[in-house]
Design a protein around this motif. Structure first.
Motif, PDB file in Angstrom:
ATOM      1  N   ARG A 157     -15.977  71.222  59.748  1.00 22.99           N
ATOM      2  CA  ARG A 157     -16.786  71.058  61.170  1.00 22.99           C
ATOM      3  C   ARG A 157     -17.756  69.656  60.860  1.00 22.99           C
ATOM      4  NH1 ARG A 157     -14.608  72.474  65.405  1.00 22.99           N
ATOM      5  NH2 ARG A 157     -14.209  74.961  65.585  1.00 22.99           N
ATOM      6  N   GLU A 158     -17.888  69.116  59.493  1.00 25.92           N
ATOM      7  CA  GLU A 158     -18.618  68.211  59.320  1.00 25.92           C
ATOM      8  C   GLU A 158     -18.192  67.372  58.169  1.00 25.92           C
ATOM      9  OE1 GLU A 158     -23.459  67.474  58.421  1.00 25.92           O
ATOM     10  OE2 GLU A 158     -22.653  69.611  58.645  1.00 25.92           O
ATOM     11  N   CYS A 159     -18.414  65.905  58.231  1.00 26.87           N
ATOM     12  CA  CYS A 159     -17.952  65.165  57.280  1.00 26.87           C
ATOM     13  C   CYS A 159     -19.111  64.350  56.453  1.00 26.87           C
ATOM     14  CB  CYS A 159     -17.039  64.046  57.978  1.00 26.87           C
ATOM     15  SG  CYS A 159     -15.612  64.754  58.736  1.00 26.87           S
ATOM     16  N   GLY A 160     -18.774  64.065  55.320  1.00 22.92           N
ATOM     17  CA  GLY A 160     -19.706  63.396  54.600  1.00 22.92           C
ATOM     18  C   GLY A 160     -19.068  62.477  53.379  1.00 22.92           C
ATOM     19  N   CYS A 161     -19.828  61.568  52.890  1.00 19.11           N
ATOM     20  CA  CYS A 161     -19.254  60.865  51.615  1.00 19.11           C
ATOM     21  C   CYS A 161     -19.644  61.599  50.414  1.00 19.11           C
ATOM     22  CB  CYS A 161     -20.035  59.500  51.719  1.00 19.11           C
ATOM     23  SG  CYS A 161     -19.368  58.510  53.109  1.00 19.11           S
ATOM     24  N   ARG A 162     -18.777  61.856  49.430  1.00 24.23           N
ATOM     25  CA  ARG A 162     -18.982  62.623  48.370  1.00 24.23           C
ATOM     26  C   ARG A 162     -18.090  61.992  47.187  1.00 24.23           C
ATOM     27  NH1 ARG A 162     -22.199  64.301  51.216  1.00 24.23           N
ATOM     28  NH2 ARG A 162     -22.808  66.502  51.427  1.00 24.23           N
TER      29      ARG A 162
END
Length: 514
Positions: free
Chosen positions: A509-514
């Motif tokens: 449901r949500e993306c991010g940089c990890r």
């Protein structure tokens, strides 16, 4: 006129095995009982019609085959083996079967024997009935072909003292899937063995007839199922516990929902095999029924998680006897309002999108089967069906909403995903085919680069990115990955009842940089 009550029985696959014949001009083939294992020398093919909606789909094909004029369409004539000259009477029989199935019984013969008289060019089919009723009104013998039939057109005359009229013509082609033969109503005792002869008008077509009814070679498998349909039943199924809602009503709803989901959802083509749902990690299943928690039902009514409807096993799930809810007045009203809103949304989707023409009619039938009372509490079965319809329509609406967002993203040059920045993108995967529907799920995925400034990056990603940009290239760069998920809800039917399984962290449901 014909009536119908559907008693689900074990599906029957015809495996013809060569038997010694006393008369050298007669070759006899026997079908083992559906409940008796085949001998080691005979092979057995899988029965694709063991699907729960096998009988219901036949009735739907009959109903859909009649046009606005009340006549069978040309494609329906071919599908059911009707000759054009009998179209008017065939349409009457078809409509009667389709519209009155709630009072018809379906009986699978215990065994079928086929003998071939080579000199006369006739084939005789003998049907052994496992439990002939004392009174059988307006019977119809239905032959269902699961395999492609012989090439070319073939006119066959079926003759028997058990048919009315005694001789009936059937026109069979490569697209014929069903053959309907109207039987003679019985008075008093019923003969437990029906014998019917089949003969072609043209002698050179005898081999084609043999290929259809027996197979290309002696002992080969042919996937043909005979069903005897007749009125005169009680309208109940003894396999349902006392007090359960009518099995035929629940079954009709589920099968109609299966057809609706197949018609309204986009058809995806996958190179990889479908993934069985039981291979996913799951929270302990919760029963869906009269004992269901109000809190659980309230959460599901307001949930945005996609829902999949499936069967754990085919043979034990029908008739569906476990289908009641007991909602409080407040939650019932909330269900009614949510369902009304979603029905309006679904009507707009059907009108605006390129959806199968039959979706609107199917949705109308679903509304009738799950109608809630306006001023009084609905019956438990209506609440159950309304709840399932809401979850199905919410899933369909989310599917089209995701498609619209994807089209908007592709059309917008400034889109973050289009520009290569980390973001959410739709990803549809194939699910096991043992389902009412949907047969796929949009689980989303994350795509794009993680250049500074990072998209939804945490402190670790920021420090890692700074470390790499300082010239330390031996470390892994921050990746665009899902950082928030939603569950996949599965409504599952098995021999013990209806259950809800929650598959956590299934949809990104949500993306991010990890």
């Amino acid at each position: 006129m014909l009536g119908l009550l559907v008693l689900y029985s074990e599906a029957l696959t015809l495996c013809w095995t060569l038997q010694p014949a006393q008369d050298p001009t007669v070759t006899e083939y026997s079908l083992p009982s559906a409940k008796t294992p085949s001998s080691p020398s005979s092979s057995s093919a899988a029965a694709p019609h063991a699907a729960p909606c096998f009988v219901e789909d036949i009735f739907a094909a009959l109903r859909d085959g009649v046009g606005d004029s009340g006549e069978l369409t040309n494609s329906s004539l071919v599908l059911f083996g009707f000759c054009s000259q009998s179209a008017r009477s065939s349409a009457s029989v078809s409509l009667d079967l389709a519209n009155k199935k709630s009072s018809l019984e379906v009986l699978h013969p215990a065994a079928v024997h086929v003998s071939e008289e080579e000199e006369q060019g006739t084939i005789t089919l003998t049907f052994d009935l496992p439990r002939p009723p004392s009174l059988m009104t307006n019977p119809v013998l239905l032959l269902v072909f699961e395999s492609p039939l012989a090439r070319g057109d073939l006119e066959v005359a079926f003759t028997s003292q058990f048919l009315q009229p005694n001789t009936q013509a059937v026109c069979i082609s490569g697209d014929t899937q069903y053959v309907l033969l109207t039987g003679k109503s019985s008075e008093g005792s019923v003969n437990d063995r029906w014998q019917i002869t089949a003969q072609t008008k043209l002698p050179h077509m005898k081999q084609n007839l043999k290929s259809i009814l027996i197979g290309e070679k002696s002992g080969s498998n042919i996937s043909t199922s005979p069903l005897l349909l007749f009125s005169g039943g009680t309208g109940t199924d003894t396999r349902c516990a006392s007090g359960s809602p009518p099995a035929s009503l629940q079954t009709s709803f589920l099968c109609e929902m299966k057809r609706f989901l197949g018609a309204v959802l986009p058809q995806e083509h996958f190179a990889s095999p479908p993934l069985p749902l039981d291979s996913l990690q799951s929270l302990p299943p919760l029963s869906l029924g009269l004992s269901s928690s109000e809190t659980l039902l309230a959460v599901m009514i307001n949930s945005t998680a996609p829902t999949v409807f499936g069967f754990t096993s085919w043979g034990s799930v029908l008739p569906v006897c476990h289908g009641e809810l007991a909602l409080s007045a407040a939650l019932l009203e909330e269900l009614r309002q949510r369902l009304d809103q979603t029905l309006v949304q679904m009507t707009e989707i059907i009108r605006e999108e390129e959806v199968s023409p039959g979706a609107k009619e199917s949705l109308g039938r679903l509304k009738e089967l799950s109608a809630l009372q306006e001023k009084e509490h609905a019956t438990g079965g209506s609440q159950f069906r309304a709840f399932l319809l809401l979850k199905a329509l919410q899933t369909v609406a989310q599917t089209y909403d995701a498609q619209r967002k994807l089209r908007a993203t592709r059309a917008d040059p400034s889109s973050s995903v289009r520009g290569g920045v980390c973001g959410l993108k739709a990803l549809t995967v194939s699910l096991t085919k043992l389902l009412v529907g949907p047969s796929s799920a949009n689980i989303n995925n994350c795509h794009g680069s993680c250049a500074f400034p990072l998209t939804n990056g945490n402190n670790h990603a920021i420090l890692l990115n700074s470390h790499i940009e300082s010239g330390n290239a031996d470390e892994r760069s921050p990746c665009c990955v899902p950082v928030a998920y939603e569950a996949l809800e599965v409504v599952d039917w098995n021999a013990d009842g209806t259950f809800i399984s929650i598959k956590p962290d299934a949809v990104a449901r949500e993306c991010g940089c990890r």
